[in-house]
Design a protein around this motif. Structure first.
Motif, PDB file in Angstrom:
ATOM      1  N   GLN A 103      32.612  78.374   5.694  1.00 25.85           N
ATOM      2  CA  GLN A 103      31.945  79.594   6.151  1.00 25.85           C
ATOM      3  C   GLN A 103      32.386  79.949   7.571  1.00 25.85           C
ATOM      4  O   GLN A 103      32.067  79.238   8.519  1.00 25.85           O
ATOM      5  N   VAL A 104      33.086  81.058   7.724  1.00 23.57           N
ATOM      6  CA  VAL A 104      33.584  81.431   9.048  1.00 23.57           C
ATOM      7  C   VAL A 104      32.446  81.720  10.030  1.00 23.57           C
ATOM      8  O   VAL A 104      32.636  81.606  11.251  1.00 23.57           O
ATOM      9  N   GLU A 105      31.279  82.081   9.499  1.00 24.28           N
ATOM     10  CA  GLU A 105      30.161  82.432  10.379  1.00 24.28           C
ATOM     11  C   GLU A 105      29.704  81.269  11.252  1.00 24.28           C
ATOM     12  O   GLU A 105      29.072  81.477  12.286  1.00 24.28           O
ATOM     13  N   VAL A 106      30.046  80.038  10.862  1.00 24.75           N
ATOM     14  CA  VAL A 106      29.591  78.890  11.647  1.00 24.75           C
ATOM     15  C   VAL A 106      30.531  78.567  12.796  1.00 24.75           C
ATOM     16  O   VAL A 106      30.254  77.674  13.602  1.00 24.75           O
ATOM     17  N   TRP A 107      31.660  79.273  12.901  1.00 21.38           N
ATOM     18  CA  TRP A 107      32.665  78.930  13.925  1.00 21.38           C
ATOM     19  C   TRP A 107      32.077  78.885  15.335  1.00 21.38           C
ATOM     20  O   TRP A 107      32.289  77.918  16.065  1.00 21.38           O
ATOM     21  N   PRO A 108      31.337  79.915  15.757  1.00 19.78           N
ATOM     22  CA  PRO A 108      30.777  79.845  17.120  1.00 19.78           C
ATOM     23  C   PRO A 108      29.851  78.645  17.316  1.00 19.78           C
ATOM     24  O   PRO A 108      29.842  78.034  18.396  1.00 19.78           O
ATOM     25  N   LYS A 109      29.084  78.321  16.326  1.00 22.09           N
ATOM     26  CA  LYS A 109      28.154  77.191  16.421  1.00 22.09           C
ATOM     27  C   LYS A 109      28.930  75.870  16.526  1.00 22.09           C
ATOM     28  O   LYS A 109      28.549  74.986  17.302  1.00 22.09           O
ATOM     29  N   LEU A 110      30.014  75.772  15.771  1.00 21.16           N
ATOM     30  CA  LEU A 110      30.821  74.550  15.838  1.00 21.16           C
ATOM     31  C   LEU A 110      31.422  74.381  17.235  1.00 21.16           C
ATOM     32  O   LEU A 110      31.502  73.266  17.752  1.00 21.16           O
ATOM     33  N   ILE A 111      31.843  75.481  17.842  1.00 21.39           N
ATOM     34  CA  ILE A 111      32.398  75.427  19.197  1.00 21.39           C
ATOM     35  C   ILE A 111      31.310  75.003  20.179  1.00 21.39           C
ATOM     36  O   ILE A 111      31.501  74.126  21.021  1.00 21.39           O
ATOM     37  N   LEU A 112      30.170  75.645  20.065  1.00 20.92           N
ATOM     38  CA  LEU A 112      29.059  75.377  20.977  1.00 20.92           C
ATOM     39  C   LEU A 112      28.623  73.921  20.906  1.00 20.92           C
ATOM     40  O   LEU A 112      28.317  73.298  21.931  1.00 20.92           O
ATOM     41  N   GLU A 113      28.598  73.371  19.701  1.00 18.70           N
ATOM     42  CA  GLU A 113      28.107  72.004  19.495  1.00 18.70           C
ATOM     43  C   GLU A 113      29.222  70.967  19.546  1.00 18.70           C
ATOM     44  O   GLU A 113      28.969  69.793  19.297  1.00 18.70           O
ATOM     45  N   ASN A 114      30.444  71.421  19.844  1.00 19.98           N
ATOM     46  CA  ASN A 114      31.594  70.499  19.893  1.00 19.98           C
ATOM     47  C   ASN A 114      31.686  69.716  18.590  1.00 19.98           C
ATOM     48  O   ASN A 114      31.850  68.492  18.598  1.00 19.98           O
ATOM     49  N   ALA A 115      31.579  70.431  17.487  1.00 16.91           N
ATOM     50  CA  ALA A 115      31.525  69.806  16.168  1.00 16.91           C
ATOM     51  C   ALA A 115      32.776  70.080  15.347  1.00 16.91           C
ATOM     52  O   ALA A 115      32.720  70.115  14.124  1.00 16.91           O
ATOM     53  N   LEU A 116      33.896  70.262  16.020  1.00 14.72           N
ATOM     54  CA  LEU A 116      35.151  70.493  15.314  1.00 14.72           C
ATOM     55  C   LEU A 116      35.745  69.181  14.843  1.00 14.72           C
ATOM     56  O   LEU A 116      35.494  68.125  15.425  1.00 14.72           O
ATOM     57  N   ASP A 117      36.546  69.242  13.789  1.00 11.70           N
ATOM     58  CA  ASP A 117      37.149  68.035  13.245  1.00 11.70           C
ATOM     59  C   ASP A 117      38.532  67.745  13.826  1.00 11.70           C
ATOM     60  O   ASP A 117      38.966  66.603  13.848  1.00 11.70           O
ATOM     61  N   GLN A 118      39.228  68.781  14.232  1.00  6.64           N
ATOM     62  CA  GLN A 118      40.536  68.603  14.855  1.00  6.64           C
ATOM     63  C   GLN A 118      40.663  69.639  15.973  1.00  6.64           C
ATOM     64  O   GLN A 118      40.261  70.791  15.798  1.00  6.64           O
ATOM     65  N   THR A 119      41.243  69.245  17.083  1.00  6.72           N
ATOM     66  CA  THR A 119      41.494  70.166  18.189  1.00  6.72           C
ATOM     67  C   THR A 119      42.881  69.902  18.743  1.00  6.72           C
ATOM     68  O   THR A 119      43.256  68.732  18.939  1.00  6.72           O
ATOM     69  N   GLY A 120      43.618  70.973  18.990  1.00  8.08           N
ATOM     70  CA  GLY A 120      44.941  70.835  19.569  1.00  8.08           C
ATOM     71  C   GLY A 120      44.878  70.599  21.069  1.00  8.08           C
ATOM     72  O   GLY A 120      43.803  70.539  21.661  1.00  8.08           O
ATOM     73  N   GLN A 121      46.032  70.502  21.668  1.00 10.57           N
ATOM     74  CA  GLN A 121      46.100  70.176  23.086  1.00 10.57           C
ATOM     75  C   GLN A 121      45.982  71.394  23.986  1.00 10.57           C
ATOM     76  O   GLN A 121      45.825  71.254  25.196  1.00 10.57           O
ATOM     77  N   GLY A 122      46.061  72.572  23.404  1.00 10.03           N
ATOM     78  CA  GLY A 122      45.854  73.793  24.175  1.00 10.03           C
ATOM     79  C   GLY A 122      47.144  74.422  24.646  1.00 10.03           C
ATOM     80  O   GLY A 122      48.150  73.749  24.867  1.00 10.03           O
ATOM     81  N   THR A 123      47.080  75.742  24.795  1.00 10.80           N
ATOM     82  CA  THR A 123      48.203  76.500  25.332  1.00 10.80           C
ATOM     83  C   THR A 123      47.637  77.560  26.282  1.00 10.80           C
ATOM     84  O   THR A 123      46.625  78.189  25.987  1.00 10.80           O
ATOM     85  N   LEU A 124      48.283  77.719  27.414  1.00 16.86           N
ATOM     86  CA  LEU A 124      47.760  78.599  28.451  1.00 16.86           C
ATOM     87  C   LEU A 124      48.198  80.036  28.237  1.00 16.86           C
ATOM     88  O   LEU A 124      49.376  80.316  28.007  1.00 16.86           O
ATOM     89  N   VAL A 125      47.232  80.923  28.315  1.00 13.86           N
ATOM     90  CA  VAL A 125      47.493  82.366  28.294  1.00 13.86           C
ATOM     91  C   VAL A 125      47.060  82.923  29.645  1.00 13.86           C
ATOM     92  O   VAL A 125      45.907  82.771  30.045  1.00 13.86           O
ATOM     93  N   ASN A 126      47.982  83.539  30.338  1.00 11.80           N
ATOM     94  CA  ASN A 126      47.705  84.097  31.663  1.00 11.80           C
ATOM     95  C   ASN A 126      48.068  85.575  31.665  1.00 11.80           C
ATOM     96  O   ASN A 126      49.212  85.938  31.403  1.00 11.80           O
ATOM     97  N   VAL A 127      47.077  86.408  31.928  1.00  8.41           N
ATOM     98  CA  VAL A 127      47.284  87.845  31.934  1.00  8.41           C
ATOM     99  C   VAL A 127      47.064  88.367  33.350  1.00  8.41           C
ATOM    100  O   VAL A 127      45.983  88.216  33.912  1.00  8.41           O
ATOM    101  N   SER A 128      48.087  88.956  33.904  1.00  8.10           N
ATOM    102  CA  SER A 128      47.992  89.465  35.274  1.00  8.10           C
ATOM    103  C   SER A 128      47.765  90.972  35.275  1.00  8.10           C
ATOM    104  O   SER A 128      48.164  91.675  34.352  1.00  8.10           O
ATOM    105  N   SER A 129      47.112  91.415  36.347  1.00 16.30           N
ATOM    106  CA  SER A 129      46.801  92.853  36.426  1.00 16.30           C
ATOM    107  C   SER A 129      47.939  93.626  37.071  1.00 16.30           C
ATOM    108  O   SER A 129      48.880  93.053  37.596  1.00 16.30           O
TER     109      SER A 129
END
Length: 129
Positions: A103-129
């Motif tokens: 259920q996609v509707e639970v995505w925000p709750k999973l983020i909030l509760e740190n209840a994800l099963d797999q997480t990547g290492q991250g990639t930086l997005v930088n937007v300049s004005s």
């Protein structure tokens, strides 16, 4: 052990576009939720978008609706986040993640509760004005 491989971050000017990719093992990709959350310095984590890889049902947080598009490639076990009309408010570390849910509707709750099963290492997005 990290199984999600992200790519595509970088620096752009306001109004620019970037596409993030997240490749997963088949057993993580298949019929599960995959998506992104982001975290800017000094701020809480924020759910950005998610997709149920089975049906393609999607979720977007309000601030990215109409600008970001999440999609999937079943053959490559990869999920994409096309980001258009970027603004400095989109600047953050973007993390790909997966959850063994349908259920996609639970995505925000999973983020909030740190209840994800797999997480990547991250990639930086930088937007300049």
């Amino acid at each position: 052990q990290v199984h999600l491989v992200e790519s595509g971050g970088g620096s752009v000017q306001t109004g620019g576009s970037l596409r993030l990719s997240c490749a997963a093992p088949a057993w993580t990709y298949s019929n599960n939720l995959m998506g992104w959350f982001r975290q800017a310095p000094g701020k809480e984590r924020e759910a950005v978008a998610a997709i149920y890889t089975g049906s393609g049902t999607t979720y977007y947080t309000d601030s990215v609706k109409g600008r970001f598009t999440i999609s999937r490639d079943k053959d490559k076990f990869t999920v994409y986040l096309q980001m258009n009309s970027l603004t400095p408010e989109d600047t953050a570390m973007y993390y790909c993640a997966a959850a063994y849910r349908t259920q996609v509707e639970v995505w925000p709750k999973l983020i909030l509760e740190n209840a994800l099963d797999q997480t990547g290492q991250g990639t930086l997005v930088n937007v300049s004005s």
